[in-house]
Design a protein around this motif. Structure first.
Motif, PDB file in Angstrom:
ATOM      1  N   GLU A   6      -1.999  -1.589  -7.196  1.00  0.00           N
ATOM      2  CA  GLU A   6      -2.013  -2.399  -8.420  1.00  0.00           C
ATOM      3  C   GLU A   6      -2.663  -1.610  -9.554  1.00  0.00           C
ATOM      4  OE1 GLU A   6      -3.681  -6.221  -7.933  1.00  0.00           O
ATOM      5  OE2 GLU A   6      -2.412  -6.768  -6.218  1.00  0.00           O
ATOM      6  N   GLY A   7      -2.198  -1.844 -10.739  1.00  0.00           N
ATOM      7  CA  GLY A   7      -2.778  -1.175 -11.899  1.00  0.00           C
ATOM      8  C   GLY A   7      -2.103   0.124 -12.278  1.00  0.00           C
ATOM      9  N   ILE A   8      -1.138   0.580 -11.490  1.00  0.00           N
ATOM     10  CA  ILE A   8      -0.411   1.806 -11.814  1.00  0.00           C
ATOM     11  C   ILE A   8       0.748   1.426 -12.733  1.00  0.00           C
ATOM     12  CG2 ILE A   8       0.922   3.738 -10.918  1.00  0.00           C
ATOM     13  CD1 ILE A   8      -2.061   3.853 -10.277  1.00  0.00           C
ATOM     14  N   ASP A   9       0.731   1.967 -13.929  1.00  0.00           N
ATOM     15  CA  ASP A   9       1.737   1.586 -14.919  1.00  0.00           C
ATOM     16  C   ASP A   9       2.826   2.627 -15.115  1.00  0.00           C
ATOM     17  OD1 ASP A   9       0.362  -0.784 -15.468  1.00  0.00           O
ATOM     18  OD2 ASP A   9      -0.974   0.264 -16.869  1.00  0.00           O
ATOM     19  N   ALA A  10       2.561   3.884 -14.728  1.00  0.00           N
ATOM     20  CA  ALA A  10       3.545   4.929 -15.019  1.00  0.00           C
ATOM     21  C   ALA A  10       3.363   6.104 -14.066  1.00  0.00           C
ATOM     22  CB  ALA A  10       3.400   5.402 -16.467  1.00  0.00           C
ATOM     23  N   SER A  11       4.408   6.917 -13.962  1.00  0.00           N
ATOM     24  CA  SER A  11       4.342   8.147 -13.171  1.00  0.00           C
ATOM     25  C   SER A  11       3.543   9.186 -13.942  1.00  0.00           C
ATOM     26  CB  SER A  11       5.748   8.669 -12.878  1.00  0.00           C
ATOM     27  OG  SER A  11       6.418   9.002 -14.084  1.00  0.00           O
ATOM     28  N   ASP A  12       3.183  10.280 -13.274  1.00  0.00           N
ATOM     29  CA  ASP A  12       2.298  11.256 -13.893  1.00  0.00           C
ATOM     30  C   ASP A  12       3.019  12.521 -14.366  1.00  0.00           C
ATOM     31  OD1 ASP A  12       2.934  12.486 -11.518  1.00  0.00           O
ATOM     32  OD2 ASP A  12       0.907  12.342 -10.659  1.00  0.00           O
ATOM     33  N   GLY A  13       4.335  12.464 -14.549  1.00  0.00           N
ATOM     34  CA  GLY A  13       5.078  13.642 -14.965  1.00  0.00           C
ATOM     35  C   GLY A  13       5.139  13.815 -16.467  1.00  0.00           C
TER      36      GLY A  13
ATOM     37  N   PRO B 137       6.885   2.326 -12.681  1.00  0.00           N
ATOM     38  CA  PRO B 137       7.257   2.381 -11.261  1.00  0.00           C
ATOM     39  C   PRO B 137       8.628   1.795 -10.962  1.00  0.00           C
ATOM     40  CG  PRO B 137       4.947   1.796 -11.465  1.00  0.00           C
ATOM     41  CD  PRO B 137       5.509   1.818 -12.860  1.00  0.00           C
ATOM     42  N   THR B 138       8.968   0.664 -11.603  1.00  0.00           N
ATOM     43  CA  THR B 138      10.290   0.077 -11.340  1.00  0.00           C
ATOM     44  C   THR B 138      11.402   1.023 -11.771  1.00  0.00           C
ATOM     45  OG1 THR B 138      10.135  -1.071 -13.473  1.00  0.00           O
ATOM     46  CG2 THR B 138       9.494  -2.300 -11.491  1.00  0.00           C
ATOM     47  N   GLN B 139      11.226   1.646 -12.956  1.00  0.00           N
ATOM     48  CA  GLN B 139      12.224   2.607 -13.422  1.00  0.00           C
ATOM     49  C   GLN B 139      12.234   3.865 -12.562  1.00  0.00           C
ATOM     50  OE1 GLN B 139      10.486   2.765 -17.448  1.00  0.00           O
ATOM     51  NE2 GLN B 139      12.535   2.254 -18.228  1.00  0.00           N
ATOM     52  N   TYR B 140      11.056   4.268 -12.157  1.00  0.00           N
ATOM     53  CA  TYR B 140      10.936   5.503 -11.357  1.00  0.00           C
ATOM     54  C   TYR B 140      11.724   5.368 -10.039  1.00  0.00           C
ATOM     55  CZ  TYR B 140       8.733   9.459  -8.950  1.00  0.00           C
ATOM     56  OH  TYR B 140       8.499  10.637  -8.269  1.00  0.00           O
TER      57      TYR B 140
END
Length: 990
Positions: free
Chosen positions: A733-740, A746-749
């Motif tokens: 929980e709390g992860i909003d985006a990838s690190d690239g 996350p849903t888009q990733y």
């Protein structure tokens, strides 16, 4: 006749070997002296530096034979302690060391790698000593071949004994005598050919056939039904130990293809199966081969008893001239293939060429086949001994005996010399002067021309004697008559031959074959390809005739040729392995889908040359290892995926061939195809993840896995199955985006990752498509997101899913992905399926679903086994209904229907019902695999290729397709009755 240098030396000097190039000899001398210094071999060094005949002999030998030069350098210490005139003693000590290894080597005290290393070391040492004994004249040809055979036999026993002890260590068998595992074991290892006769050449492979008794006195199998499978696996290890090449060389190349029907039989064959085969289907060439068969390892007493049982097959009581025609045909094919229209010296094959060793062996075997049935003393395995006995009995003259004996010894020495130069399994003389000079010198000749003269005289002599038995000078002939495909008009004798072979339109077929010689197809554009095709034409015509529809078979082969990009490699394989020709015709006549693959990738035939191919199907670990090797160092995304497509296509082809030939059953085929798909999906996911990570990085703490459903989930893939998948993911929980560099939510990733995975699996390229992919079984179907979080998946399945979706989950399993998430998903699947269910509601839903399918997708006929009432769908629905209502707490991940039936309580399913459903499922799978493998069209026995119809009949061991239809009808009626009894009778909606 010109005399060869005396084979035996005097007691003081080895045979003199002339030095052709002083500079090369000086280099060899310095190299050997340096090796002696490193080894502290002072005696050897003195012989090399001084005027010692032995040192001179070693230097001269090394100057002509690079392989022996390297062997001398490696074994300098051995040479230092050697008495050149007591080589027998040194060789005997090395063989004794192998015998001791056979008696004492036991796992785990000695690993397989260490065993292999010791075998290679001892073989290398003995190999050098045997070569020196031959070249220096201490040994006769008989002694040399005897030493080589004893060496191979001792090494084979050491490896086999170690492997039997290893099986005992694994608790798969109990040995009566661990000190001599083979004794009383019922494991029979027959040495064939030159090993059986004790006549191995210097770089010969060893031909073996392995049989076993199911209930031997001295060995107890923990599971007798697994004896054959365990022995076959053991033999694959034996082959690896014997022929794996490392920096230390190899032990002996090992070939098991002389066994009965290698296309269908496993590596280890039961005695009962072998006797049945030889008595019912044994060929004349197999009779000739068994003349030399000898127990060389394992249970020798059982081996002798087995050969005694084969005596009526090998040795006929009447004069067997049909067998002689077979031998003549083999010899003619050898000449046609090798192109030996006349005797030449440079480039001549001293084994297969005119006047070569094979003609002497055929000379002997031919007369043994004729006379051995009535004269047991004419059944000896040894070539020279048989020449002596034939002369004693008046079958041949004393002059013929003496001339053939002299020629045999001379040609065998030439063969050994040619092989000693580079340790190559070759029988062909060099084509350049320097190479021929080296051979002449190693043979003891000072002048190359003198060697040429001596060799030619012996080749001519052998050809003359062989010609007394066989009429040569034919162009291209078959047993039925002449075959000629030149000229503008058909040759009348050839048309007669074709008619006798069963062709109904001989003139048209003559025109088709004649057209091959004009190079109009890519496969026959090169002269060499046309020569190879010409060489196998008699065998092709015989194979076409054997199909019962030779005209159709020839035309299918012609269409196959038309699609081939090149033919030389395939024609060469067909020439050297007749079984492949029969298999090719089976594929062409019965399996159009497989035909398309071999037309595009004829090199898939390479996989069928492996001795282990027909043993059975590779397991998942073997496939994974092969895939890793095939992908190799490919790092580029597209290159890796293309290699993956090639691997999957070829492995599916090889699995299909095993099923088609009877080497695999339907359930085994489904499992193997599933393993291939699992590995391909895992590799595709890895490639897709790397590609997405390259641009978008990773979701911190994120995990994903792929869930398989349908036939992939239940390990029941067929040749044309698509793959039903769901990609699940989870992240803290709390992860909003990838690190690239280019962040994604996350849903888009994971949606992007799923798109990449789908493209990797289903995008068409020049190498084809891996799999058609179906993601419609995910929550919300095509309207929902491509990737599903574990939380959303769990919520949907627990509160919103329809009955049919839970039915689909009964076959679900995780295929690949992160280990932690995979375990959680599998636990969640079990929990979802364990939720309480209303049996009446489930039954009503199943009935409605079945009625809807009958309305929307009615069966296309009685052979549409999936849709027809009482067919596969009804079996699957019954299994899924019982899984949800009667087995909610059972953790059956990816369970196939038969697995569910097997664990149902007797109160739920009667014994007869269980038997009926399992039997129907097995037969439906067999037919389904065959039809999906062979054709993409709806099956109609009246319109289907005859080969396909015959293949189906063969699967069920019945003479006509009507018997199969009756069997399937009986299954349908019983399954339909069970479905009506348990679920109800579906009435298609209007």
């Amino acid at each position: 006749m010109s005399t060869a240098p005396e084979n035996q030396t005097d007691e003081n000097h080895p045979r003199t070997i002339a030095i052709v190039d002083d500079a090369v000899a000086d280099t060899c001398r310095r190299s050997l002296i340096e090796a002696a210094e490193r080894a502290g071999a002072d005696k050897l060094r003195g012989a090399l530096e001084g005027d010692d005949p032995w040192g001179g002999f070693l230097v001269a030998t090394a100057s002509h034979a690079p392989f022996l030069a390297a062997a001398m350098a490696r074994n300098a210490a051995t040479l230092d302690a050697l008495d050149p005139y007591r080589l027998d003693k040194a060789i005997g000590e090395t063989v004794a060391a192998l015998d001791e290894l056979a008696r004492s080597a036991s796992p785990p005290d000695l690993s397989e790698q260490e065993l292999s290393r010791q075998l290679r070391d001892l073989k290398s040492r003995a190999h050098l000593l045997i070569a020196l004994g031959d070249l220096c004249g201490v040994h006769t040809v008989e002694q040399t071949t005897g030493h080589l055979s004893a060496l191979a036999e001792a090494a084979l026993n050491a490896a086999l004994n170690w492997l039997l002890r290893d099986l005992a260590r694994q608790n798969k068998l109990e040995l009566a005598d661990p000190g001599d595992p083979g004794r009383g074991s019922g494991v029979i290892v027959l040495g064939m050919g030159k090993l059986g006769a004790g006549e191995l050449n210097y770089s010969s492979d060893i031909d073996l056939i392995v049989f076993f008794e199911h209930e031997p006195e001295g060995l107890t199998w923990v599971d007798p039904y697994e004896a054959g499978a365990n022995l076959s696996k053991m033999l694959r290890r034996l082959i690896r130990i014997m022929q794996e090449r490392t920096g230390d060389g190899y032990v002996f190349r090992t070939d098991l293809r002389l066994r009965p029907d290698p296309g269908a039989m496993p590596l280890a064959i039961s005695v009962d199966a072998a006797l049945t085969y030889y008595e019912g289907r044994g060929q004349n060439w197999e009779r000739a081969a068994l003349i030399k068969a000898r127990p060389v390892a394992g249970d020798r007493a059982a081996g002798e008893a087995f050969l005694a049982q084969l005596t009526p097959f090998i040795w006929r009581k009447y004069l067997d001239y049909a067998a002689i025609a077979d031998v003549q045909s083999i010899k003619r094919q050898i000449h046609a293939h090798k192109g030996h229209g006349a005797i030449a010296i440079e480039g001549h094959n001293v084994k297969l060429g005119r006047g070569g060793i094979r003609e002497i062996e055929f000379f002997v075997q031919t007369q043994q086949l004729i006379a051995g049935g009535r004269a047991p003393h004419l059944r000896d395995r040894r070539t020279l001994e048989m020449l002596r006995r034939f002369a004693d009995d008046g079958w041949i003259t004393a002059d013929a005996r003496d001339e053939l004996t002299d020629a045999y010894r001379f040609l065998r020495r030439v063969e050994h010399v040619v092989q000693m130069i580079g340790d190559e399994q070759t029988h062909t003389l060099p084509v350049i002067h320097e190479g021929m000079a080296a051979v002449a010198a190693l043979m003891g000749f000072e002048e190359t021309d003198a060697f040429r003269l001596a060799l030619r005289e012996r080749l001519v002599t052998v050809e003359r004697h062989f010609g007394d038995l066989f009429q040569e000078g034919e162009t291209l002939a078959a047993a039925a008559g002449n075959l000629s495909f030149t000229g503008e008009d058909p040759d009348p004798d050839t048309l007669t031959t074709l008619s006798q072979l069963g062709f109904t339109r001989p003139a048209d077929m003559w025109s088709v074959i004649r057209s091959w010689h004009f190079g109009r197809y890519g496969a026959v554009q090169s002269q060499k390809a046309r020569e190879r095709l010409t060489g196998i034409t008699p065998a092709l015509l015989e194979a076409f005739a054997a199909t019962g529809q030779p005209d159709d078979a020839l035309l299918r082969f012609d269409a196959f040729l038309k699609g081939l990009p090149t033919g030389i490699q395939l024609f060469s394989m067909l020439h050297s392995n007749r079984h492949l020709l029969s298999l090719l015709l089976t594929i062409l006549s019965a399996a159009p889908r497989l035909s398309e693959i071999i037309t595009k990738r004829p090199l898939v035939f390479d996989g069928m040359l492996d001795p282990a191919f027909y043993e059975g199907l590779p397991d998942r670990e073997e496939l994974a290892s092969s895939l890793g090797d095939f992908l190799g160092d490919a790092r580029h995304y597209e290159d890796r995926l293309d290699r993956l497509r090639i691997f999957a296509a070829e492995q599916r082809f090889l699995v299909g061939v095993r099923f088609l030939t009877g080497a695999a059953k339907a359930e085994q085929m489904g499992e193997a195809l599933t393993n291939i798909a699992d590995l391909a999906i895992a590799e595709a996911l890895d490639a897709a993840r790397r590609e997405v990570a390259r641009r978008h990085g990773h979701v911190p703490g994120g995990e994903c896995c792929v869930l398989a459903l349908g036939r992939l989930g239940s390990h029941e893939m067929t040749a044309g199955s698509d793959v039903d998948l769901i990609l699940l993911y989870d992240h803290p929980e709390g992860i909003d985006a990838s690190d690239g560099d280019k962040e994604l939510a996350p849903t888009q990733y994971y949606a992007r990752l799923t798109q990449r995975l789908i493209a990797a699996l289903s995008a068409p390229t020049s190498e084809g498509v891996l799999y058609e992919v179906d993601f419609r079984l995910r929550p919300s179907g095509n309207k929902g997101p491509l990737a599903t979080s574990l939380r959303a998946f769990s919520h949907y399945q627990r509160s919103e899913a329809w009955t049919w979706e839970h039915m689909a989950l009964t076959r679900a399993r995780v295929v690949t992905g992160d280990e932690g998430l995979s375990a959680r998903v599998q636990e969640e699947l079990h929990a979802i399926l364990a939720l309480p269910s209303d049996a009446d509601a489930v039954r009503a839903d199943v009935l409605a679903m079945r009625a809807r399918l009958l309305r929307d997708k009615p069966p296309r006929g009685e052979w549409d086994l999936k849709r027809v009432s009482g067919g596969i769908t009804d079996i699957d629905f019954l299994a899924q209904y019982w899984r949800l209502t009667a087995l909610p707490k059972l953790n059956l991940k990816g369970a196939r229907a038969t697995a569910i039936f097997s664990v149902l309580d007797d109160a739920v399913i009667g014994g007869r019902q269980r038997e009926d459903l399992v039997s129907a499922a097995h037969d439906y799978a067999t037919v389904g695999h065959m039809l999906r493998l062979c054709t993409s069209e709806a099956f109609d026995p009246e319109q289907a290729p005859r080969g396909l119809v015959e293949a189906l009949c063969s699967k069920f061991h019945v003479p006509a397709i009507g018997h199969v239809e009756a069997r399937l009808k009986s299954h349908r009626e019983r399954v339909e009755a069970i479905f009506h009894d348990v679920i109800g009778e579906p009435v298609p909606e209007a």
